[in-house]
Design an enzyme around this catalytic site. Structure first.
Site, mmCIF file in Angstrom:
data_model
loop_
_atom_site.group_PDB
_atom_site.id
_atom_site.type_symbol
_atom_site.label_atom_id
_atom_site.label_comp_id
_atom_site.label_asym_id
_atom_site.label_seq_id
_atom_site.Cartn_x
_atom_site.Cartn_y
_atom_site.Cartn_z
ATOM 1 N N ASP A 33 -9.354 8.147 -11.892
ATOM 2 C CA ASP A 33 -10.128 6.919 -12.266
ATOM 3 C C ASP A 33 -11.720 7.022 -12.630
ATOM 4 O O ASP A 33 -12.289 7.642 -11.843
ATOM 5 C CB ASP A 33 -10.078 6.008 -11.107
ATOM 6 C CG ASP A 33 -8.741 6.002 -10.072
ATOM 7 O OD1 ASP A 33 -7.986 6.505 -10.542
ATOM 8 O OD2 ASP A 33 -8.962 5.174 -9.027
ATOM 9 N N ASP A 153 -10.716 0.224 -2.928
ATOM 10 C CA ASP A 153 -11.176 0.018 -4.298
ATOM 11 C C ASP A 153 -11.867 -1.287 -4.262
ATOM 12 O O ASP A 153 -11.616 -2.310 -3.776
ATOM 13 C CB ASP A 153 -10.112 0.031 -5.491
ATOM 14 C CG ASP A 153 -9.292 1.317 -5.254
ATOM 15 O OD1 ASP A 153 -9.659 2.174 -4.739
ATOM 16 O OD2 ASP A 153 -8.058 1.082 -5.470
HETATM 17 N N1 DQQ Z 1 -7.406 6.343 -7.166
HETATM 18 C C1 DQQ Z 1 -6.437 5.088 -6.901
HETATM 19 C C2 DQQ Z 1 -7.339 4.294 -6.141
HETATM 20 C C3 DQQ Z 1 -7.975 5.176 -5.305
HETATM 21 C C4 DQQ Z 1 -8.123 6.367 -6.230
HETATM 22 C C5 DQQ Z 1 -6.192 4.505 -8.402
HETATM 23 C C6 DQQ Z 1 -7.761 7.973 -5.447
HETATM 24 O O1 DQQ Z 1 -6.462 3.218 -5.515
HETATM 25 O O2 DQQ Z 1 -9.128 4.588 -4.889
HETATM 26 O O3 DQQ Z 1 -5.671 5.315 -9.366
HETATM 27 O O4 DQQ Z 1 -8.177 8.829 -6.024
#
Ligand code: DQQ
Length: 476
Positions: A33, A153
């Site tokens: 991300d 998140d």
């Molecule tokens: N990637 C997810 C999120 C988390 C992160 C989404 C972990 O929910 O915070 O791709 O690498």
């Protein structure tokens, strides 16, 4: 346009030819991300989920890069790393950056064992060094509700005299959710309730999953938009909702997939020119073994400028800065394409193509990319006006069984007489497709043959008219 000189072709052919040239990614290893996007004193900062220890997901840090123009990026040292014995000892998951009275503050998810909780880190003026808050996590537990499935998140904004954040979540048997908190200082938080809850029982117009990862909430004109990454135990796709934000509740009126390809966990920010700029993670679509052998995984989308579209929808178009990478253009106008004779365009694996096509009422118009001379490998994008369907087919993109492949479809209605406007950015294994800025599909294709470079426009069933076609080679 020929293929550029390739190094190390003998040792890892798939690796060398699939590595994008003008999409951002770290020099090696795993990336997912985009995080903490911000323009700080003129400079754009892109942080991202990063595993410095290998090409697969794990030991999640925040990688960091900066840019003056959203296109040329400078790699910087890791910004956040897990601290042993602390609430983020097992990972620094996704989050965002805000400006608190001239101090860049990162809000991220610290992971320790099964706990995933909000943490803060304060940056210096260059965003090069971060000091973690001594009282992390700043929210000690999720709301006390046994039906909450996840809690991670962050999207944070300032409103009135307070800070607000929404955290990605989901309620068992109800669906994804964004949980709303308020704080006077980013450090002390009070739970207000859900900002919005999805509905896991419906599939129309779009199923939004069991949980929402990476919520992103912002105002656009007189409406609000909530972008979430729908999750059902594994990533599904990003969804946007537009609607009204009233009394600390968001009421979605329009729900749509933001991208119908491999893009996930998008995040946006408002830049100093007032634009809403978004990046997303472009997932790999080849096997894990192939990623391990390649030594890298994941790419970042091009920066997309998000605007309000008709009927409450969103439009997304590549930031105009990307045009600085164009060179050596090729263009044609008013070319009829009969079904028997495709229009052959310059070959390449690293280019932008822009086309305006009159698709006709009967039949289909298509764009073939990364095509081998006899068509053993090809990636197909087709559109039919009568069924109003745009398709992306990577099932024959590669002869390599590890390369994956899928048929994807999205509805795209054109008005009477409206031509189909396509922009395709091909960057070795990455393709980003924008159809009229309304339907977006980023996807991956991994041709195995070094001569799979052909590009052609074709018609099926009835002739079509290519009103305008331009192709540019793209600089790395
Ligand atoms: N990637 C997810 C999120 C988390 C992160 C989404 C972990 O929910 O915070 O791709 O690498």
């Amino acid at each position: 346009m020929g293929s550029p000189g390739l190094e190390g072709q003998d040792s890892e052919q798939m690796n060398v030819e699939s590595l994008p040239r003008y999409h951002f990614r770290p020099p090696s290893n795993w990336m997912n991300d985009p995080n903490g996007l911000i323009q700080w004193k003129g400079t754009y900062h892109l942080f991202y989920q990063y595993n410095p220890n290998g090409p697969l997901w794990g030991t999640i840090h925040w990688g960091h890069a900066r840019s003056r123009d959203l296109v040329h990026w400078e790699h910087l040292p890791v910004a956040l790393a897990p601290t042993p014995g602390s609430p983020d000892e097992d990972g620094c998951f996704s989050g965002c950056t805000v400006d608190r009275d001239g101090v860049p503050v990162v809000i991220y998810t610290g992971v320790r064992g099964r706990d995933q909780l909000p943490c803060l880190a304060f940056g210096d003026d260059g965003l090069l060094r971060f000091r973690k808050h001594p009282s992390n996590p700043v929210i000690p537990s999720p709301p006390d509700d046994p039906s909450i499935l996840m809690f991670r998140d962050h999207t944070v904004w300032h409103e009135g005299r307070a800070w607000y954040q929404a955290i990605g979540s989901g309620f068992r048997d109800r669906g994804g959710a964004a949980l709303l908190y308020r704080s006077p200082d980013l450090e002390r938080w009070e739970y207000l309730g859900p900002l919005c809850v999805g509905d896991s029982g419906t599939t129309e117009p779009v199923w939004t999953g069991l949980g929402w990862e990476c919520p992103d909430f912002f105002q656009l004109g007189d409406r609000h938009a909530l972008v979430v990454s729908a999750w059902d135990g594994a990533p599904l796709y990003p969804v946007y909702m537009t609607g009204e934000y009233r009394g600390h509740i968001f009421y979605p009126e329009v729900v749509h997939r933001l991208d119908f390809g491999c893009l996930y966990a998008p995040q946006s920010f408002r830049d100093e020119r007032g634009r809403r700029v978004m990046f997303g993670w472009l997932r790999e679509e080849r096997s894990e073994d192939a990623q391990r052998r390649a030594g890298w995984s994941g790419a970042m989308s091009l920066p997309r400028v998000i605007e309000s579209g008709p009927y409450g929808g969103l439009r997304a178009a590549p930031a105009p800065e990307v045009e600085a990478l164009r060179r050596g253009s090729y263009s044609l106008r008013e070319v009829p394409i009969p079904p028997s004779e495709p229009l052959v365009l310059p070959e390449g694996d690293s280019f932008e193509l822009e086309a305006e096509i009159e698709p006709g009422e009967a039949g289909e118009v298509g764009l073939a990319l990364r095509r081998s001379p006899a068509g053993e490998e090809e990636t197909l994008i087709t559109y039919s006006r009568s069924s109003a369907l745009l398709s992306v087919d990577t099932r024959r993109s590669s002869l390599d069984p590890e390369a994956g492949g899928a048929l994807r479809r999205e509805r795209l209605e054109l008005g009477p007489g409206e031509p189909l406007s396509l922009r395709a950015f091909v960057d070795r294994s990455v393709v980003e497709l924008f159809a009229d800025a309304r339907a977006c599909c980023a996807f991956r294709a991994y041709p195995s043959r070094s001569d799979s470079l052909g590009v052609r426009l074709f018609a099926r069933g009835a002739p079509v008219l290519a009103r305008r076609v331009s192709v540019w080679e793209m600089r790395p």
